[in-house]
Design a protein around this motif. Sequence first.
Motif, PDB file in Angstrom:
ATOM      1  N   GLY A  28       0.672  11.604 -11.664  1.00 12.56           N
ATOM      2  CA  GLY A  28       0.255  10.223 -11.866  1.00 12.56           C
ATOM      3  C   GLY A  28      -0.209   9.570 -10.576  1.00 12.56           C
ATOM      4  N   ALA A  31       0.629   3.006  -9.191  1.00 15.57           N
ATOM      5  CA  ALA A  31       1.271   2.481  -7.980  1.00 15.57           C
ATOM      6  C   ALA A  31       2.348   3.438  -7.472  1.00 15.57           C
ATOM      7  CB  ALA A  31       1.878   1.119  -8.294  1.00 15.57           C
ATOM      8  N   ALA A  32       3.178   3.955  -8.370  1.00 11.75           N
ATOM      9  CA  ALA A  32       4.286   4.811  -7.951  1.00 11.75           C
ATOM     10  C   ALA A  32       3.785   6.124  -7.358  1.00 11.75           C
ATOM     11  CB  ALA A  32       5.206   5.090  -9.139  1.00 11.75           C
ATOM     12  N   GLU A  51      -3.924  13.392 -11.846  1.00 13.41           N
ATOM     13  CA  GLU A  51      -4.204  12.141 -12.547  1.00 13.41           C
ATOM     14  C   GLU A  51      -5.158  12.420 -13.701  1.00 13.41           C
ATOM     15  OE1 GLU A  51      -3.197   8.811 -12.676  1.00 13.41           O
ATOM     16  OE2 GLU A  51      -4.580   9.023 -14.365  1.00 13.41           O
ATOM     17  N   ARG A  52      -4.715  12.102 -14.910  1.00 11.20           N
ATOM     18  CA  ARG A  52      -5.558  12.460 -16.060  1.00 11.20           C
ATOM     19  C   ARG A  52      -6.778  11.546 -16.205  1.00 11.20           C
ATOM     20  NH1 ARG A  52      -1.223  11.246 -20.723  1.00 11.20           N
ATOM     21  NH2 ARG A  52      -1.028   9.026 -20.327  1.00 11.20           N
ATOM     22  N   GLY A  58      -3.520   3.472 -12.600  1.00  8.81           N
ATOM     23  CA  GLY A  58      -2.626   3.529 -13.763  1.00  8.81           C
ATOM     24  C   GLY A  58      -2.758   2.323 -14.652  1.00  8.81           C
ATOM     25  N   THR A  59      -1.659   1.653 -14.874  1.00  2.00           N
ATOM     26  CA  THR A  59      -1.631   0.546 -15.834  1.00  2.00           C
ATOM     27  C   THR A  59      -2.543  -0.611 -15.415  1.00  2.00           C
ATOM     28  OG1 THR A  59      -0.095  -0.495 -17.353  1.00  2.00           O
ATOM     29  CG2 THR A  59       0.291  -0.931 -15.049  1.00  2.00           C
ATOM     30  N   TRP A  60      -2.911  -0.683 -14.141  1.00  3.75           N
ATOM     31  CA  TRP A  60      -3.738  -1.799 -13.666  1.00  3.75           C
ATOM     32  C   TRP A  60      -5.228  -1.566 -13.900  1.00  3.75           C
ATOM     33  CZ3 TRP A  60      -1.251  -6.132 -13.190  1.00  3.75           C
ATOM     34  CH2 TRP A  60       0.112  -6.083 -12.925  1.00  3.75           C
ATOM     35  N   GLN A  81      -3.474   4.577 -21.383  1.00  2.00           N
ATOM     36  CA  GLN A  81      -2.377   4.331 -20.437  1.00  2.00           C
ATOM     37  C   GLN A  81      -2.049   2.843 -20.291  1.00  2.00           C
ATOM     38  OE1 GLN A  81      -0.692   6.784 -18.862  1.00  2.00           O
ATOM     39  NE2 GLN A  81       0.643   5.460 -17.655  1.00  2.00           N
ATOM     40  N   THR A  90      -0.364 -11.738 -12.847  1.00  5.71           N
ATOM     41  CA  THR A  90       0.930 -11.129 -12.519  1.00  5.71           C
ATOM     42  C   THR A  90       2.065 -12.101 -12.837  1.00  5.71           C
ATOM     43  OG1 THR A  90       0.891 -11.922 -10.248  1.00  5.71           O
ATOM     44  CG2 THR A  90      -0.103  -9.760 -10.671  1.00  5.71           C
ATOM     45  N   ASN A  91       3.220 -11.542 -13.183  1.00  7.28           N
ATOM     46  CA  ASN A  91       4.374 -12.413 -13.415  1.00  7.28           C
ATOM     47  C   ASN A  91       5.286 -12.458 -12.192  1.00  7.28           C
ATOM     48  OD1 ASN A  91       6.022 -10.027 -13.663  1.00  7.28           O
ATOM     49  ND2 ASN A  91       5.283  -9.848 -15.762  1.00  7.28           N
ATOM     50  N   MET A  97       5.372  -8.755  -4.827  1.00  5.39           N
ATOM     51  CA  MET A  97       4.898  -7.497  -5.442  1.00  5.39           C
ATOM     52  C   MET A  97       4.466  -6.449  -4.434  1.00  5.39           C
ATOM     53  SD  MET A  97       2.496  -8.332  -8.681  1.00  5.39           S
ATOM     54  CE  MET A  97       1.900  -6.675  -8.991  1.00  5.39           C
ATOM     55  N   VAL A 146      -1.457  16.905 -16.594  1.00  2.00           N
ATOM     56  CA  VAL A 146      -0.355  17.878 -16.555  1.00  2.00           C
ATOM     57  C   VAL A 146       0.143  18.066 -17.983  1.00  2.00           C
ATOM     58  CG1 VAL A 146       2.004  18.277 -15.778  1.00  2.00           C
ATOM     59  CG2 VAL A 146       0.296  17.383 -14.189  1.00  2.00           C
ATOM     60  N   GLY A 179       4.474   6.756 -15.252  1.00  2.00           N
ATOM     61  CA  GLY A 179       4.492   5.390 -15.787  1.00  2.00           C
ATOM     62  C   GLY A 179       5.445   5.262 -16.952  1.00  2.00           C
ATOM     63  N   PHE A 181       5.238   2.293 -19.132  1.00  2.00           N
ATOM     64  CA  PHE A 181       4.814   1.189 -20.009  1.00  2.00           C
ATOM     65  C   PHE A 181       3.665   1.646 -20.887  1.00  2.00           C
ATOM     66  CE2 PHE A 181       6.739  -0.916 -16.324  1.00  2.00           C
ATOM     67  CZ  PHE A 181       7.689  -1.692 -16.973  1.00  2.00           C
TER      68      PHE A 181
HETATM   69  C1  LIG Z   1       1.677  -5.807 -19.269  1.00  2.00           C
HETATM   70  C2  LIG Z   1       2.320  -5.446 -17.960  1.00  2.00           C
HETATM   71  C3  LIG Z   1       2.407  -6.398 -16.947  1.00  2.00           C
HETATM   72  C4  LIG Z   1       2.998  -6.079 -15.729  1.00  2.00           C
HETATM   73  N1  LIG Z   1       3.068  -7.026 -14.755  1.00  2.00           N
HETATM   74  C5  LIG Z   1       3.624  -6.728 -13.577  1.00  2.00           C
HETATM   75  C6  LIG Z   1       3.661  -7.684 -12.516  1.00  2.00           C
HETATM   76  O1  LIG Z   1       3.199  -8.809 -12.643  1.00  2.00           O
HETATM   77  N2  LIG Z   1       4.218  -7.323 -11.350  1.00  2.00           N
HETATM   78  C7  LIG Z   1       4.740  -6.057 -11.164  1.00  2.00           C
HETATM   79  O2  LIG Z   1       5.208  -5.777 -10.067  1.00  2.00           O
HETATM   80  N3  LIG Z   1       4.732  -5.143 -12.142  1.00  2.00           N
HETATM   81  C8  LIG Z   1       4.185  -5.431 -13.326  1.00  2.00           C
HETATM   82  N4  LIG Z   1       4.142  -4.504 -14.316  1.00  2.00           N
HETATM   83  C9  LIG Z   1       4.782  -3.193 -14.083  1.00  2.00           C
HETATM   84  C10 LIG Z   1       3.755  -2.139 -13.650  1.00  2.00           C
HETATM   85  O3  LIG Z   1       3.751  -1.210 -14.649  1.00  2.00           O
HETATM   86  C11 LIG Z   1       4.150  -1.603 -12.312  1.00  2.00           C
HETATM   87  O4  LIG Z   1       3.835  -2.626 -11.376  1.00  2.00           O
HETATM   88  C12 LIG Z   1       3.427  -0.369 -11.813  1.00  2.00           C
HETATM   89  O5  LIG Z   1       2.050  -0.575 -11.818  1.00  2.00           O
HETATM   90  C13 LIG Z   1       3.797   0.913 -12.544  1.00  2.00           C
HETATM   91  O6  LIG Z   1       3.198   1.975 -11.856  1.00  2.00           O
HETATM   92  P1  LIG Z   1       3.460   3.498 -12.223  1.00  2.00           P
HETATM   93  O7  LIG Z   1       2.714   4.279 -11.213  1.00  2.00           O
HETATM   94  O8  LIG Z   1       4.920   3.722 -12.376  1.00  2.00           O
HETATM   95  O9  LIG Z   1       2.842   3.730 -13.681  1.00  2.00           O
HETATM   96  P2  LIG Z   1       1.309   3.647 -14.202  1.00  2.00           P
HETATM   97  O10 LIG Z   1       0.599   2.526 -13.536  1.00  2.00           O
HETATM   98  O11 LIG Z   1       1.401   3.628 -15.677  1.00  2.00           O
HETATM   99  O12 LIG Z   1       0.677   5.002 -13.710  1.00  2.00           O
HETATM  100  C14 LIG Z   1       0.988   6.245 -14.256  1.00  2.00           C
HETATM  101  C15 LIG Z   1      -0.183   7.182 -14.031  1.00  2.00           C
HETATM  102  O13 LIG Z   1       0.171   8.483 -14.461  1.00  2.00           O
HETATM  103  C16 LIG Z   1      -0.938   9.074 -15.135  1.00  2.00           C
HETATM  104  N5  LIG Z   1      -0.414  10.107 -16.037  1.00  2.00           N
HETATM  105  C17 LIG Z   1       0.467   9.944 -17.050  1.00  2.00           C
HETATM  106  N6  LIG Z   1       0.742  11.127 -17.620  1.00  2.00           N
HETATM  107  C18 LIG Z   1       0.022  12.059 -16.966  1.00  2.00           C
HETATM  108  C19 LIG Z   1      -0.106  13.472 -17.084  1.00  2.00           C
HETATM  109  N7  LIG Z   1       0.563  14.156 -18.011  1.00  2.00           N
HETATM  110  N8  LIG Z   1      -0.931  14.120 -16.240  1.00  2.00           N
HETATM  111  C20 LIG Z   1      -1.621  13.442 -15.278  1.00  2.00           C
HETATM  112  N9  LIG Z   1      -1.533  12.095 -15.123  1.00  2.00           N
HETATM  113  C21 LIG Z   1      -0.710  11.419 -15.946  1.00  2.00           C
HETATM  114  C22 LIG Z   1      -1.584   7.909 -15.843  1.00  2.00           C
HETATM  115  O14 LIG Z   1      -2.927   8.153 -16.189  1.00  2.00           O
HETATM  116  C23 LIG Z   1      -1.429   6.794 -14.804  1.00  2.00           C
HETATM  117  O15 LIG Z   1      -2.532   6.715 -13.938  1.00  2.00           O
HETATM  118  C24 LIG Z   1       3.538  -4.787 -15.532  1.00  2.00           C
HETATM  119  C25 LIG Z   1       3.448  -3.825 -16.564  1.00  2.00           C
HETATM  120  C26 LIG Z   1       2.839  -4.152 -17.742  1.00  2.00           C
HETATM  121  C27 LIG Z   1       2.762  -3.098 -18.811  1.00  2.00           C
END
Ligand SMILES: Cc1cc2nc3c(=O)[nH]c(=O)nc-3n(C[C@H](O)[C@H](O)[C@H](O)COP(=O)(O)OP(=O)(O)OC[C@H]3O[C@@H](n4cnc5c(N)ncnc54)[C@H](O)[C@@H]3O)c2cc1C
Length: 473
Positions: A28, A31-32, A51-52, A58-60, A81, A90-91, A97, A146, A179, A181
Amino acid sequence: MTYPSLNVEFHSMMMMRPITLQNVAVIGAGAAGLVAARELQREGHKVVVFEREDRIGGTWVYNSTTESDPIGIDPFRTVIQSSLYASLRTNLSRDCMGFRDYPFVASKEANRDPRRFPGHREVLEYLNDFASEFGLSELVRFGTEVRNVCLEGGKWKVRSRKGGDQLDEIYDAVVVCNGHFTEPRIAEIPGIETWPGRQIHSHNYRDPEPFQGQVVILIGSAASAVDISRDIAGVAKQVHIASRSVTDGTIGKLPGYNNMWLHSMIESVDRNGTVVFQDRSAVRADVILHCTGYMYHFPFLDTNGIVTVDDNSVRPLYKHIFPPPLAPQLSFVGLPWKSKWIAGVLSGRIALPSSGEMMADVEAFYRTLDVSGIPKRYTHNLAASQFEYYDWLAAECGYPAAEKWRNQMYSAATKNRMARPETYRDEWDDQHLVSQANEDFIKYSSSNTVQKEMDSSSLNNQSSSSTPTTQEL
Ligand SMILES: Cc1cc2nc3c(=O)[nH]c(=O)nc-3n(C[C@H](O)[C@H](O)[C@H](O)COP(=O)(O)OP(=O)(O)OC[C@H]3O[C@@H](n4cnc5c(N)ncnc54)[C@H](O)[C@@H]3O)c2cc1C
């Protein structure tokens, strides 16, 4: 970025423990995954990020398309995603953040959103800036999903697919950042099988237009529920919010709206379209919108049953990161400090307790949850203890605890959000904390660009009142 006073200590730690550099797969590039890649790379590990999608964020990465199954229970649906809706701001404030040593400061560049609670595109821009500052995109294999991760001869076999090509590779360690969400969690509603209305999960909500003139039941009371109910109230005939956390005194019409009501949870629904609430009120409705959160989901991960997800609790995880029997070769990430710790543990610079000691710690933690009556699904909900947890992780990495303003700002924002759900993103009372944050950001800024932006941002803040508006920033 360096912490000068800690370098000596770090250097001696590094001299004492032999360093092992590993081949690490990160799953992925949200952000993480980006933070994980950066920390692993600066520790010296060899990193491949899978990254698929065809871009980072990701979620952004807002996607106007929705899934074929609006409540997301069909396992064969094409997964989207992102859960973002068009109007999302943003909240959390940008000061809270941002990554600690790469602050999310307002940019003066054209087309950027300088607000303290910016729109979703600005977060994606920030992640793009972060990735280019540290050359992270070069580590990412885009369009590569993956499909399977399993143990083979004490290492991890990662099976990935790009287009029609499948590839198996062996890695020393895997960091899971896919991710959490994306996989909707749905409320259980007696009678729903024969209820004739439409159902949708907030994962598939993008804009209010499809709810024009409809009677909508919205379940939930977290940040998305608050936003989406207000979004929809502008066009819907009626919006009825069903909340688990509602108290008798707050049930009824919501102030400031002539078409929005708050109810207790749904008790049942009927084949004639009626929705009955636990407070005995009933409404004939067109749509149920589940703003009921998400489930952890690792469809590619095969750990021979060592890691399980039970009632949304991923178990067993030491400090929410390492499953003891597989540590440190498998880890789960959602926060920056986790990545720094993982990178140091993988190189051997930071020591973990023995597997038995970690397991004892995990079991003691689960017992505390049980005794306190906290359901499993809240295992990873750190709530009030989150800053204590971050400080623990920072200390493990040899870094100082977070600045006090972070915790204070988080509490102030939470209170403000409850008190002013309509306007908390544009009116606040903690400007003094913003000033403190800006002073700290200058310390962390390594590039002139960020420094310049910080200077102009603090000038703006000095001229604003104690409750600045978006325009003033
Ligand atoms: C509606 C909403 C509002 C939010 N608002 C805020 C906010 O205001 N402030 C804040 O701090 N956080 C907020 N968040 C939380 C937000 O999710 C996190 O900030 C953060 O972006 C999460 O990052 P992540 O990398 O964990 O997941 P994601 O951003 O979901 O990234 C995961 C990545 O993994 C990839 N992936 C998944 N499975 C596979 C696979 N099998 N093979 C290859 N790639 C894969 C996906 O394509 C994606 O790019 C919000 C979330 C949501 C849903």
